[in-house]
Design an enzyme around this catalytic site. Sequence first.
Site, PDB file in Angstrom:
ATOM      1  N   GLY A 110     -12.089   2.001  -2.008  1.00 22.91           N
ATOM      2  CA  GLY A 110     -10.698   2.129  -1.586  1.00 22.91           C
ATOM      3  C   GLY A 110     -10.609   2.851  -0.256  1.00 22.91           C
TER       4      GLY A 110
ATOM      5  N   ARG B  62     -14.707  -3.930  -2.373  1.00 20.35           N
ATOM      6  CA  ARG B  62     -15.686  -3.714  -3.426  1.00 20.35           C
ATOM      7  C   ARG B  62     -16.733  -4.817  -3.306  1.00 20.35           C
ATOM      8  NH1 ARG B  62     -13.394  -3.541  -9.149  1.00 20.35           N
ATOM      9  NH2 ARG B  62     -15.472  -2.737  -9.580  1.00 20.35           N
TER      10      ARG B  62
ATOM     11  N   ASP C 135     -18.022   7.845  -4.931  1.00 16.77           N
ATOM     12  CA  ASP C 135     -19.209   7.866  -5.781  1.00 16.77           C
ATOM     13  C   ASP C 135     -19.756   6.468  -6.026  1.00 16.77           C
ATOM     14  OD1 ASP C 135     -19.606  10.550  -6.009  1.00 16.77           O
ATOM     15  OD2 ASP C 135     -18.682  10.787  -7.977  1.00 16.77           O
TER      16      ASP C 135
ATOM     17  N   THR D 278     -12.204   9.541  -0.190  1.00 14.84           N
ATOM     18  CA  THR D 278     -11.325   8.933  -1.187  1.00 14.84           C
ATOM     19  C   THR D 278     -10.107   9.819  -1.312  1.00 14.84           C
ATOM     20  OG1 THR D 278     -10.949   8.537  -3.543  1.00 14.84           O
ATOM     21  CG2 THR D 278     -12.668  10.077  -3.005  1.00 14.84           C
TER      22      THR D 278
ATOM     23  N   ASP E 271      -8.552  10.256  -3.910  1.00 15.83           N
ATOM     24  CA  ASP E 271      -8.459  10.745  -5.288  1.00 15.83           C
ATOM     25  C   ASP E 271      -9.180  12.066  -5.545  1.00 15.83           C
ATOM     26  OD1 ASP E 271      -7.039   8.397  -5.902  1.00 15.83           O
ATOM     27  OD2 ASP E 271      -8.899   7.299  -6.200  1.00 15.83           O
TER      28      ASP E 271
ATOM     29  N   ASP F 261     -12.046  12.488  -6.414  1.00 23.58           N
ATOM     30  CA  ASP F 261     -12.900  12.376  -7.605  1.00 23.58           C
ATOM     31  C   ASP F 261     -14.363  12.080  -7.242  1.00 23.58           C
ATOM     32  OD1 ASP F 261     -12.467   9.849  -6.673  1.00 23.58           O
ATOM     33  OD2 ASP F 261     -12.063   8.949  -8.619  1.00 23.58           O
TER      34      ASP F 261
ATOM     35  N   ARG G 263      -6.181   7.571  -9.808  1.00 25.83           N
ATOM     36  CA  ARG G 263      -7.024   6.925 -10.843  1.00 25.83           C
ATOM     37  C   ARG G 263      -7.202   7.849 -12.055  1.00 25.83           C
ATOM     38  NH1 ARG G 263     -11.887   4.122  -7.587  1.00 25.83           N
ATOM     39  NH2 ARG G 263     -12.155   6.300  -7.020  1.00 25.83           N
TER      40      ARG G 263
END
Lengths: 325, 325, 325, 325
Positions: free
Chosen positions: B15, B76, B107, B129, B131, B133, B175
């Site tokens: 993303g 992706r 990741d 990212t 996020d 994460d 997410r």
Amino acid sequence: MGKEVKKIGVLTSGGDAPGMNAALRAVVRTALNNNIQVVGIKRGYNGLMNGDIRELKGKDVSEILGRGGTILHSARALEMLTEEGQKKAANIYKILGLDALVVIGGDGSFQGCKALAKYGVNCIGIPATIDLDISCSEYTIGFDTAVNTGVDAISKLRDTTGSHERCSVCEVMGRDAGYIALWCAMGGGAEEVLLPESKETATSENVIKQIIENRSKGKLHNLVVVAEGIGGSQELAKEIQEKTGIQTRATILGHLQRGGAPTALDRVRASEMGYMAVQLILEGNMNKVIAYNKGEYEAIDIEEALSMQKEFDPKMYEIVKVLSI
Amino acid sequence: MGKEVKKIGVLTSGGDAPGMNAALRAVVRTALNNNIQVVGIKRGYNGLMNGDIRELKGKDVSEILGRGGTILHSARALEMLTEEGQKKAANIYKILGLDALVVIGGDGSFQGCKALAKYGVNCIGIPATIDLDISCSEYTIGFDTAVNTGVDAISKLRDTTGSHERCSVCEVMGRDAGYIALWCAMGGGAEEVLLPESKETATSENVIKQIIENRSKGKLHNLVVVAEGIGGSQELAKEIQEKTGIQTRATILGHLQRGGAPTALDRVRASEMGYMAVQLILEGNMNKVIAYNKGEYEAIDIEEALSMQKEFDPKMYEIVKVLSI
Amino acid sequence: MGKEVKKIGVLTSGGDAPGMNAALRAVVRTALNNNIQVVGIKRGYNGLMNGDIRELKGKDVSEILGRGGTILHSARALEMLTEEGQKKAANIYKILGLDALVVIGGDGSFQGCKALAKYGVNCIGIPATIDLDISCSEYTIGFDTAVNTGVDAISKLRDTTGSHERCSVCEVMGRDAGYIALWCAMGGGAEEVLLPESKETATSENVIKQIIENRSKGKLHNLVVVAEGIGGSQELAKEIQEKTGIQTRATILGHLQRGGAPTALDRVRASEMGYMAVQLILEGNMNKVIAYNKGEYEAIDIEEALSMQKEFDPKMYEIVKVLSI
Amino acid sequence: MGKEVKKIGVLTSGGDAPGMNAALRAVVRTALNNNIQVVGIKRGYNGLMNGDIRELKGKDVSEILGRGGTILHSARALEMLTEEGQKKAANIYKILGLDALVVIGGDGSFQGCKALAKYGVNCIGIPATIDLDISCSEYTIGFDTAVNTGVDAISKLRDTTGSHERCSVCEVMGRDAGYIALWCAMGGGAEEVLLPESKETATSENVIKQIIENRSKGKLHNLVVVAEGIGGSQELAKEIQEKTGIQTRATILGHLQRGGAPTALDRVRASEMGYMAVQLILEGNMNKVIAYNKGEYEAIDIEEALSMQKEFDPKMYEIVKVLSI
């Protein structure tokens, strides 16, 4: 010149719009400057029917020029549709000793003015709605801010849509009117826009055809604006993805477009309209809606204002299409 | 000091995130400054597998520091999960004569690095990212921008929510991680936030209880933030309205938070990480992920980086609750 | 655990910074949540010396999280440098029955804390200044907002500088410290930055040399950032224009950088620091400055905090230079 | 309907303005849509005199709708004031085989059109300047953006001015015209504005009198806007501080107001004007300036356009004063 004006009321009604506070500030300051006392009526006509009021001094409206929303709060007032409610409101207007009432809102709110006028209430309407759907005026307070918020959001979507070579469907506000959608489409560089004013052409078939055509011309990502009055963005996104294979995401801006600091244009026009409202009251020129047409302010009889029809100019849509290639 | 470095590749994967371009610019400029040729690989690992590349000169990255998205595009790449895909990618890396590959992503993208390393590809990962994460780093490129976009949106919602004394439910991205939601809640002054990390307490019952309690304390409007990982904002809004009688609207920010000009923090950190990536390559310090922890940059072995666990600190949630009264 | 805390005071002192209000809100709400009464002291230490105060309830701090400036006002207090002033302040602290005083400000303000501590006043300092020039903390409230305002301004300058192929000199705030300038330079993509920390290299000769070199490499416009502590932007612009023939304009951002809605980072950190201040008071952990170092909050003894030295890391400047080619 | 149009040129001239790119994009896309080839002429008339050109395809203008500045660059061209320069330009126009030339700029640029028309060049002028000082049009591209930038800056100044109970003097652009200053003053809520159109009242005495009066009414901070055409902000700030004792700071926005992403209004109007320019060319309706007056676009003969006089309406200034109490 009318009789001496000593005390006026002001309320904001219907959906809120950025710039309502700027108009309110101008009403209060212009009134105080003419030694008129101002009563702020809360929650639209509800406050008038229930005496939910407070006096507004100069300080009460400092620092609100640039704030979204309305410090008087706003609400719909179903009771105002009944004769009983109207009488109640007119009665409190008299008990408060008001010489006039400034109503900042949309056509629905001006219907209230029209009804109250029959009971001797002197009203001045100031057109405020992000949707631009007030029949008598080419400009309404909040529209410019809502469009800028929409264009800013579309610009952000464009970044990520471009990175991933996707299609974005962005649904913007406007109720039954397509003005916000049309301006957001042109300002955001969308290639297609679905408008309630031209429902017959606002079909998923047309959108998909346009997307495929644009891809064939080398476009790597797509942007479609959908007006609230058309809706169904999630379904449209799904259909586009299924039929074209292009990853498609829908975003619904919603109430986001109702908030935010007003733009310079909304601040200036709202200030001038608030000022003009008090001038009209001082002149005894009552039961008018202030409109901005052909580059000038004018005062239109409320009844006439409500009977006017706004035409939708198809030109702007044509230009969006030409520029989208 | 490693062997002489002549040519490197760079790609953005997963993303997109605001600041990816800033990192890319820093990689290119630092490399050129060290007489290293740079090849831009398009659409993530897909471009590596398919030779979808172009050389990047200094001019190619001028004026991108402040632009959202990624000029290299991102995607992706399912094929990279297969041994065949990995071999293909490693093979093109060799054909191109690359000495190292900089991967800007999350990741998932670093898993690709780990796989490629086995085939002799020298990778450096830069964490990007919105996020947050990524296990090995307290900071990731794009998070700060996404949070500011969220807080700005919530501020706008607050205006109209306040005017109408309503409740707003705002769903933000992230997410399976609640970082964006938590920061948006504290930065936006929300009174409740529903996080995937504490699913048991993220119930509509708790939210409704909190809203009623706050109204009883005099609060006139409410704001609830919902993390993407919890979802169901429309349903929650409906339930709140039904059970409390308070008008409630849901807004889902969605991909809006993925775009926009990066904040100063994202520009600076992304620039420093891009610079550091080339420094590591020059030192022959390969197969590392750059992380920002405890106020400092560090280079962590890719395998180790991917095996790390990020703990969720409940403290911040507690503070949101205390400040919301 | 300290003795029972019933009443605390809070003031903002020195130059104002975006996020001061967020810290104030957190102090008040956390205190009220612990049944502690809060007294807001106006105009910094002046208000303490003159009893210029008002109680702060939960509602008084609603809607201030996102507002720049400080609702308590701020000012310098020369009298606090005298023993007489300090005794006066300490005396009023006792008359008011305060158990602790939260001071939101910079090193100068913390000197006041140090002085008051000798008279039995329990102080907690919260670091707030846009300049980042507080010795004990890597983060100060307002810096992130000031830098973003600077980067945004530079982006605007870049547009017109590029159109006309000119050179822009942009002077940013920071007093004797170059942090804002350095971050604005990297975030804005400037090719040169003049810092008070390296006065010897911050010469017009170096700047002109760099500009000519960059033009020879094909750069069509130039951007130079000057720290307030260096100053002389107008003269520098004139000299550049005279010696290179390149049209050059100076812009001095000035107090612009002191205002504006705080960024998400400033809101979150300020909120957490305000919360922590009350926690320290509850623990009886007095006469501390809250600092944010190595990714964590810590409480440092005021005397120690004031004796610390902040080192200037030349690395970031090097990176700016590498990225500017 | 004119003769068949095959190839047109387009240039941006004079000071750049946000929205020039949007107009350029519309010219190019509308032309291509009508199978007309477009040549972009760089650096204003200089590019025409020196053959500094490049063909513009659809892709060349994608992603520029929202970018400030002008991708064609702009410059003043002294040579165009001479007959020799004009002949040279007209000659290259013929060599290139252009059927028409679109000039995006101000009155100075339209003087160039007028001169070229004598040599058989077909010109269409699009009014673009942030200063609004084009005689024939109530709207000019860039004004709305410049005013919003000004109002945003004033809002930031207001935050810190309020915190410290100071006075701010803010100088805005506009050359000899006071439009930007007037709009910034009303949109920013300034209490006084110094305009070149009413130099006699724009004195420091009046400003100081107003400030003192407002303080006596309870105002705690002050805001004065100064038009570029008046200037002397630093001196005014000094004088205010000396005579009133109120701390006063001057900020000069300068070229900041020339940059930035165009507002929605500037994007839409610029797009429509660019579209209309090509329509006029297709109709053979040459040597016109497009104007926006009384809410509508019109095409005015260049000679007539340049002989028009724009009157300054004192009403808006009066309202600023009334609202400032």
